[in-house]
Design a protein around this motif. Structure first.
Motif, PDB file in Angstrom:
ATOM      1  N   ALA A 188      23.759 -10.598  16.168  1.00 63.69           N
ATOM      2  CA  ALA A 188      23.372  -9.975  17.433  1.00 63.69           C
ATOM      3  C   ALA A 188      21.939  -9.443  16.946  1.00 63.69           C
ATOM      4  O   ALA A 188      20.880  -9.124  17.796  1.00 63.69           O
ATOM      5  CB  ALA A 188      24.313  -8.852  17.982  1.00 63.69           C
ATOM      6  N   LYS A 189      21.984  -8.356  15.990  1.00 66.25           N
ATOM      7  CA  LYS A 189      20.495  -7.589  15.703  1.00 66.25           C
ATOM      8  C   LYS A 189      19.341  -8.673  15.120  1.00 66.25           C
ATOM      9  O   LYS A 189      18.244  -8.437  15.505  1.00 66.25           O
ATOM     10  CB  LYS A 189      20.818  -6.911  14.369  1.00 66.25           C
ATOM     11  N   TYR A 226      12.475 -11.175  29.744  1.00 66.13           N
ATOM     12  CA  TYR A 226      13.279 -10.833  28.288  1.00 66.13           C
ATOM     13  C   TYR A 226      14.697 -11.246  28.514  1.00 66.13           C
ATOM     14  O   TYR A 226      15.373 -11.500  27.461  1.00 66.13           O
ATOM     15  CB  TYR A 226      13.009  -9.461  28.281  1.00 66.13           C
ATOM     16  N   SER A 227      15.406 -11.051  29.738  1.00 66.17           N
ATOM     17  CA  SER A 227      16.748 -11.508  29.781  1.00 66.17           C
ATOM     18  C   SER A 227      16.899 -12.971  29.509  1.00 66.17           C
ATOM     19  O   SER A 227      17.876 -13.327  28.854  1.00 66.17           O
ATOM     20  CB  SER A 227      17.281 -11.078  31.079  1.00 66.17           C
ATOM     21  N   LYS A 231      20.453 -16.235  21.890  1.00 63.55           N
ATOM     22  CA  LYS A 231      21.916 -15.946  21.409  1.00 63.55           C
ATOM     23  C   LYS A 231      22.439 -17.359  21.525  1.00 63.55           C
ATOM     24  O   LYS A 231      23.185 -17.816  20.668  1.00 63.55           O
ATOM     25  CB  LYS A 231      22.475 -15.014  22.433  1.00 63.55           C
ATOM     26  N   ASN A 272      12.489  -9.569  20.055  1.00 58.91           N
ATOM     27  CA  ASN A 272      11.661  -8.283  20.365  1.00 58.91           C
ATOM     28  C   ASN A 272      10.370  -8.485  19.880  1.00 58.91           C
ATOM     29  O   ASN A 272       9.284  -7.993  20.203  1.00 58.91           O
ATOM     30  CB  ASN A 272      12.150  -7.064  19.937  1.00 58.91           C
ATOM     31  N   SER A 326      18.340 -10.227  18.488  1.00 56.31           N
ATOM     32  CA  SER A 326      17.453  -9.017  19.198  1.00 56.31           C
ATOM     33  C   SER A 326      16.108  -8.772  18.469  1.00 56.31           C
ATOM     34  O   SER A 326      14.880  -8.727  18.928  1.00 56.31           O
ATOM     35  CB  SER A 326      18.219  -7.757  19.180  1.00 56.31           C
ATOM     36  N   SER A 327      16.134  -9.022  17.025  1.00 57.58           N
ATOM     37  CA  SER A 327      14.958  -8.687  16.379  1.00 57.58           C
ATOM     38  C   SER A 327      13.706  -9.847  16.846  1.00 57.58           C
ATOM     39  O   SER A 327      12.633  -9.625  16.941  1.00 57.58           O
ATOM     40  CB  SER A 327      15.038  -8.542  15.001  1.00 57.58           C
ATOM     41  N   SER A 351      16.448 -13.724  25.647  1.00 55.44           N
ATOM     42  CA  SER A 351      17.492 -13.267  24.921  1.00 55.44           C
ATOM     43  C   SER A 351      18.639 -13.849  25.162  1.00 55.44           C
ATOM     44  O   SER A 351      19.338 -14.353  24.103  1.00 55.44           O
ATOM     45  CB  SER A 351      17.716 -11.829  25.438  1.00 55.44           C
TER      46      SER A 351
END
Length: 313
Positions: A154-155, A127-128, A135, A162, A158-159, A131
């Motif tokens: 950033a959202k 996950y890290s 980014k 996820n 993340s969306s 992510s």
């Protein structure tokens, strides 16, 4: 387009290098778990045999024929009468062995705990990694397109990550990680049970465990690395699509990796494609597992390329 294609080709090569770094980390975590499992097996091996020259399989057969309660009474009499003849000792040890067959199940449980720790770590590490890559790709696309970063970028990142992890209509990254856990646990239990019933030496088991780490297309190392590469490409494609939509770009080209298969080469020849119809596995990466291909926006503004060069991007 040539300039953007060259940029993307260079970026793909860099991603392939990063994949090798991530593979080493997967290998490191697997090796640690395998070492712990081997230590657990070594520590319990003598308890399985109890010094007897019979296998666990034979012990189970004897247990099935044994009246345990009657034998317990007999054992108690041996102890009370201090009758420790060779035959008495042999029978007592066999009895103890039968009772310790359940120890195999305990070791399986302990191995299961080691694997839970391993795959929980891989899940979080993955996950890290995804992510960070998402980014970085969003920032890279902003640089390519000359876009101002959305304050909510950033959202968005993340969306997308996820969604890949938990909400996809097909198996998510996390689901696939834990499917590999289930498979590896089952394989290890079969290996251990077989080794015990055949009375194999712990060193033999060690060589069997090592097979989980060798680079072949069936073992856990290969599967985890393939999953990481494939998911990384999928998320980067999602970020690219979102960036093109944000910049109101209508068309894009498929950029095949240097060692692309015929499927990807053919897709690359078929462009440009519409961003609104961009779909992984159809006209965008990944087209298959292990896919390293990418996309590039189809822009007809020469001034943008000049600006990118001027900024050293």
């Amino acid at each position: 387009m040539s300039y953007l294609k060259d940029r993307e080709d260079a970026w793909i090569k860099e991603q392939i290098k990063l994949d090798k770094v991530r593979e080493k980390e997967i290998m490191k975590q697997l090796q640690h778990a395998i070492d712990s499992i081997q230590t657990e097996i070594d520590a319990n091996w003598d308890r399985f045999s109890n010094g007897q020259q019979i296998t666990i399989s034979e012990a189970r057969k004897r247990a099935a024929k044994m009246d345990v309660e009657r034998f317990q009474r007999k054992a108690k009499e041996y102890v009370e009468n201090k009758d420790f003849s060779p035959q008495a000792n042999k029978e007592l040890k066999i009895y103890n062995l039968v009772m310790r067959v359940s120890r195999l199940e305990l070791v399986k449980a302990q191995i299961g705990l080691e694997l839970v720790t391993l795959f929980d770590g891989l899940d979080k590490w993955g996950y890290s990694q995804l992510s960070s890559a998402a980014k970085a790709e969003y920032l890279r696309q902003a640089g390519i397109l000359g876009s101002t970063l959305d304050k909510d970028y950033a959202k968005k990142v993340s969306s997308i990550v996820n969604a890949s992890f938990k909400s996809r209509e097909y198996a998510s990254f996390s689901d696939n990680i834990w499917q590999n856990f289930t498979e590896m646990k089952a394989d290890l239990e079969k290996l251990l049970t077989k080794a015990i019933t055949q009375g194999k030496n712990p060193k033999t088991v060690a060589s069997e465990l090592a097979k989980f780490l060798k680079p072949n297309q069936e073992n856990i190392r290969y599967k985890l690395n393939r999953l990481m590469i494939t998911e990384m490409t999928a998320i980067q494609t999602d970020i690219q699509k979102q960036s093109y939509l944000d910049a109101e770009i209508e068309d894009y080209d498929y950029i095949a990796e240097p060692s692309a298969c015929e499927i990807c080469k053919n897709v690359a020849k078929g462009g440009p494609y519409k961003v609104a119809k961009m779909q992984k596995g159809v006209n965008a990466p990944y087209m298959h597992a292990h896919c390293h291909c990418s996309t590039a926006p189809r822009i007809n503004r020469e001034s943008l390329e000049k600006a990118l060069k001027k900024r050293g991007l």
